[in-house]
Design a protein around this motif. Structure first.
Motif, PDB file in Angstrom:
ATOM      1  N   TYR A 167       1.561   1.937  -3.556  1.00 38.27           N
ATOM      2  CA  TYR A 167       0.407   2.559  -4.203  1.00 38.27           C
ATOM      3  C   TYR A 167       0.275   4.027  -3.816  1.00 38.27           C
ATOM      4  O   TYR A 167      -0.057   4.872  -4.648  1.00 38.27           O
ATOM      5  CB  TYR A 167      -0.901   1.822  -3.870  1.00 38.27           C
TER       6      TYR A 167
ATOM      7  N   SER B 272       0.826  -1.196   0.000  1.00 36.40           N
ATOM      8  CA  SER B 272       0.000   0.000   0.000  1.00 36.40           C
ATOM      9  C   SER B 272       0.868   1.256   0.000  1.00 36.40           C
ATOM     10  O   SER B 272       0.485   2.267  -0.566  1.00 36.40           O
ATOM     11  CB  SER B 272      -1.002  -0.025   1.150  1.00 36.40           C
TER      12      SER B 272
ATOM     13  N   GLN C 187       2.835   5.886  -5.797  1.00 37.77           N
ATOM     14  CA  GLN C 187       2.413   6.014  -7.197  1.00 37.77           C
ATOM     15  C   GLN C 187       1.288   7.037  -7.326  1.00 37.77           C
ATOM     16  O   GLN C 187       1.259   7.823  -8.273  1.00 37.77           O
ATOM     17  CB  GLN C 187       1.939   4.659  -7.743  1.00 37.77           C
ATOM     18  N   GLY C 188       0.371   7.007  -6.375  1.00 32.53           N
ATOM     19  CA  GLY C 188      -0.744   7.951  -6.399  1.00 32.53           C
ATOM     20  C   GLY C 188      -0.274   9.379  -6.221  1.00 32.53           C
ATOM     21  O   GLY C 188      -0.699  10.283  -6.946  1.00 32.53           O
TER      22      GLY C 188
ATOM     23  N   ASN D 171      10.131   6.723  -6.497  1.00 34.25           N
ATOM     24  CA  ASN D 171       9.338   5.537  -6.833  1.00 34.25           C
ATOM     25  C   ASN D 171      10.111   4.230  -6.724  1.00 34.25           C
ATOM     26  O   ASN D 171       9.529   3.167  -6.811  1.00 34.25           O
ATOM     27  CB  ASN D 171       8.732   5.678  -8.230  1.00 34.25           C
TER      28      ASN D 171
ATOM     29  N   THR E 232      -6.986   1.725 -12.586  1.00 32.23           N
ATOM     30  CA  THR E 232      -6.371   0.475 -12.154  1.00 32.23           C
ATOM     31  C   THR E 232      -5.766   0.649 -10.771  1.00 32.23           C
ATOM     32  O   THR E 232      -5.937  -0.197  -9.888  1.00 32.23           O
ATOM     33  CB  THR E 232      -5.276   0.054 -13.163  1.00 32.23           C
ATOM     34  N   LEU E 233      -5.060   1.764 -10.578  1.00 26.31           N
ATOM     35  CA  LEU E 233      -4.437   2.058  -9.287  1.00 26.31           C
ATOM     36  C   LEU E 233      -5.501   2.175  -8.200  1.00 26.31           C
ATOM     37  O   LEU E 233      -5.360   1.623  -7.116  1.00 26.31           O
ATOM     38  CB  LEU E 233      -3.623   3.355  -9.395  1.00 26.31           C
TER      39      LEU E 233
ATOM     40  N   ALA F 248       1.309  10.492  -9.332  1.00 28.97           N
ATOM     41  CA  ALA F 248       0.283  10.791 -10.335  1.00 28.97           C
ATOM     42  C   ALA F 248      -0.338  12.173 -10.099  1.00 28.97           C
ATOM     43  O   ALA F 248      -0.753  12.846 -11.040  1.00 28.97           O
ATOM     44  CB  ALA F 248      -0.799   9.719 -10.321  1.00 28.97           C
TER      45      ALA F 248
ATOM     46  N   LYS G  63      -6.739  -1.048  -6.904  1.00 26.18           N
ATOM     47  CA  LYS G  63      -5.789  -1.689  -5.995  1.00 26.18           C
ATOM     48  C   LYS G  63      -5.847  -1.054  -4.614  1.00 26.18           C
ATOM     49  O   LYS G  63      -5.613  -1.702  -3.618  1.00 26.18           O
ATOM     50  CB  LYS G  63      -4.370  -1.575  -6.550  1.00 26.18           C
ATOM     51  N   LEU G  64      -6.166   0.240  -4.551  1.00 28.58           N
ATOM     52  CA  LEU G  64      -6.204   0.955  -3.269  1.00 28.58           C
ATOM     53  C   LEU G  64      -7.433   0.561  -2.445  1.00 28.58           C
ATOM     54  O   LEU G  64      -7.410   0.597  -1.232  1.00 28.58           O
ATOM     55  CB  LEU G  64      -6.224   2.468  -3.487  1.00 28.58           C
TER      56      LEU G  64
ATOM     57  N   VAL H 169      -5.072   4.167 -16.341  1.00 23.82           N
ATOM     58  CA  VAL H 169      -3.980   3.768 -15.451  1.00 23.82           C
ATOM     59  C   VAL H 169      -4.364   4.073 -14.005  1.00 23.82           C
ATOM     60  O   VAL H 169      -4.190   3.248 -13.111  1.00 23.82           O
ATOM     61  CB  VAL H 169      -2.671   4.486 -15.824  1.00 23.82           C
ATOM     62  N   LEU H 170      -4.906   5.254 -13.783  1.00 20.22           N
ATOM     63  CA  LEU H 170      -5.309   5.627 -12.426  1.00 20.22           C
ATOM     64  C   LEU H 170      -6.484   4.789 -11.937  1.00 20.22           C
ATOM     65  O   LEU H 170      -6.574   4.483 -10.753  1.00 20.22           O
ATOM     66  CB  LEU H 170      -5.671   7.113 -12.370  1.00 20.22           C
TER      67      LEU H 170
END
Length: 86
Positions: free
Chosen positions: A13, A10, A16-17, A27, A80-81, A20, A84-85, A77-78
């Motif tokens: 993530y 997490s 990455q968030g 990263n 998908t992210l 973004a 996952k969150l 892409v977001l």
């Protein structure tokens, strides 16, 4: 202290968030390190949250909302992210 696998995942993530959302983070790191704390603090400051560098509930709610807003404007892409969150 050792982190659980899901916690480390997490953190990736979160990193990455934040990236973004244009908050610079390293990263390549998989840990909740100083670099990530500084990005969280910047995010908190910009969103009028308590600046403590912690991913507390308020920060997480605002973070998720910011990603949703960006995802609605942008790409899959977001999305998908976000899946996952949650």
């Amino acid at each position: 202290s050792t982190q659980s696998r899901s916690s480390a995942a997490s953190d990736v993530y979160k990193r990455q968030g934040l990236s973004a959302l244009n908050y610079e983070t390293n990263n390549n790191s998989k840990n909740f390190d100083n670099d990530l704390v500084e990005a969280v603090k910047s995010f908190q400051k910009d969103n009028n949250l308590t600046v403590n560098g912690k991913f507390d509930k308020q920060t997480n709610d605002k973070f998720t909302q910011a990603l949703v807003n960006k995802a609605n404007k942008e790409d899959t892409v977001l999305k998908t992210l976000l899946n996952k969150l949650n």
